[in-house]
Design an enzyme around this catalytic site. Structure first.
Site, PDB file in Angstrom:
ATOM      1  N   CYS A  49      -7.760  11.714  71.610  1.00  0.00           N
ATOM      2  CA  CYS A  49      -7.199  12.623  72.609  1.00  0.00           C
ATOM      3  C   CYS A  49      -8.146  12.799  73.791  1.00  0.00           C
ATOM      4  O   CYS A  49      -7.705  12.915  74.931  1.00  0.00           O
ATOM      5  CB  CYS A  49      -6.857  13.967  71.969  1.00  0.00           C
ATOM      6  SG  CYS A  49      -5.547  13.813  70.721  1.00  0.00           S
ATOM      7  N   THR A  50      -9.432  12.789  73.526  1.00  0.00           N
ATOM      8  CA  THR A  50     -10.416  12.879  74.602  1.00  0.00           C
ATOM      9  C   THR A  50     -10.351  11.626  75.468  1.00  0.00           C
ATOM     10  O   THR A  50     -10.347  11.709  76.701  1.00  0.00           O
ATOM     11  CB  THR A  50     -11.831  13.080  74.029  1.00  0.00           C
ATOM     12  OG1 THR A  50     -11.847  14.310  73.285  1.00  0.00           O
ATOM     13  CG2 THR A  50     -12.882  13.123  75.124  1.00  0.00           C
TER      14      THR A  50
END
Length: 159
Positions: A49-50
């Protein structure tokens, strides 16, 4: 649990109003007349997600200059989203769907495979909504790495 019907190009995008990382309500209709990229991700601060959020951040000027607004949606609480945005220098809205209502309406929550097991969770998905509020692109089960580059190519924005 019955599987939610997936959205397809031409469908009306389900309307939503969700709090952002600062506690302000953001509605899809706020962006009527503009192209919107709505992406759903499982959890702020996780590696995938980062990577995905930073890819959107790094291409935000190109997307913005081309008329696209980016909105990220996850089931995370506002405080976690605020920390994620600050830690990663994210300047586009991150919205909290803690009860997963919007995720479900967009068919971005449900059964998925995780390391070979079937589990309930967020299905990493990206949608492009046209200025009239209709789905232009519906991409389900996208990979975090390389997804933004592929999206830019699909939108004819890649160099």
């Amino acid at each position: 649990m019955t599987e939610q019907k997936r959205l397809s190009p031409g469908d009306q995008a389900p309307e939503f109003t969700l709090p952002d990382s600062q506690g302000n309500n953001v509605s899809l209709s706020d962006f009527r007349g503009r192209w919107v990229v709505v992406y759903f991700y499982p959890a702020a601060g996780t590696p995938g997600c980062t990577k995905q959020a930073c890819d959107f951040r790094d291409n935000l000027a190109l997307l913005d200059d081309s008329g696209y607004q980016v909105l990220g949606i996850s089931p995370d609480k506002q405080s976690k989203l605020a920390k994620f945005a600050a830690d990663q220098g994210l300047t586009f809205p991150l919205l909290s769907d803690s009860d997963k209502t919007v995720l479900t309406e967009w068919a971005a929550f449900g059964e998925k495979k995780n390391y070979g097991r079937v589990v309930q969770g967020v299905i990493r998905s990206t949608f492009v909504v046209d200025p009239e509020g209709r789905i232009s692109k519906a991409l389900y089960n996208v990979r975090a790495t390389g997804h933004v580059a592929r999206l830019l190519k699909d939108l004819d924005l890649a160099e």
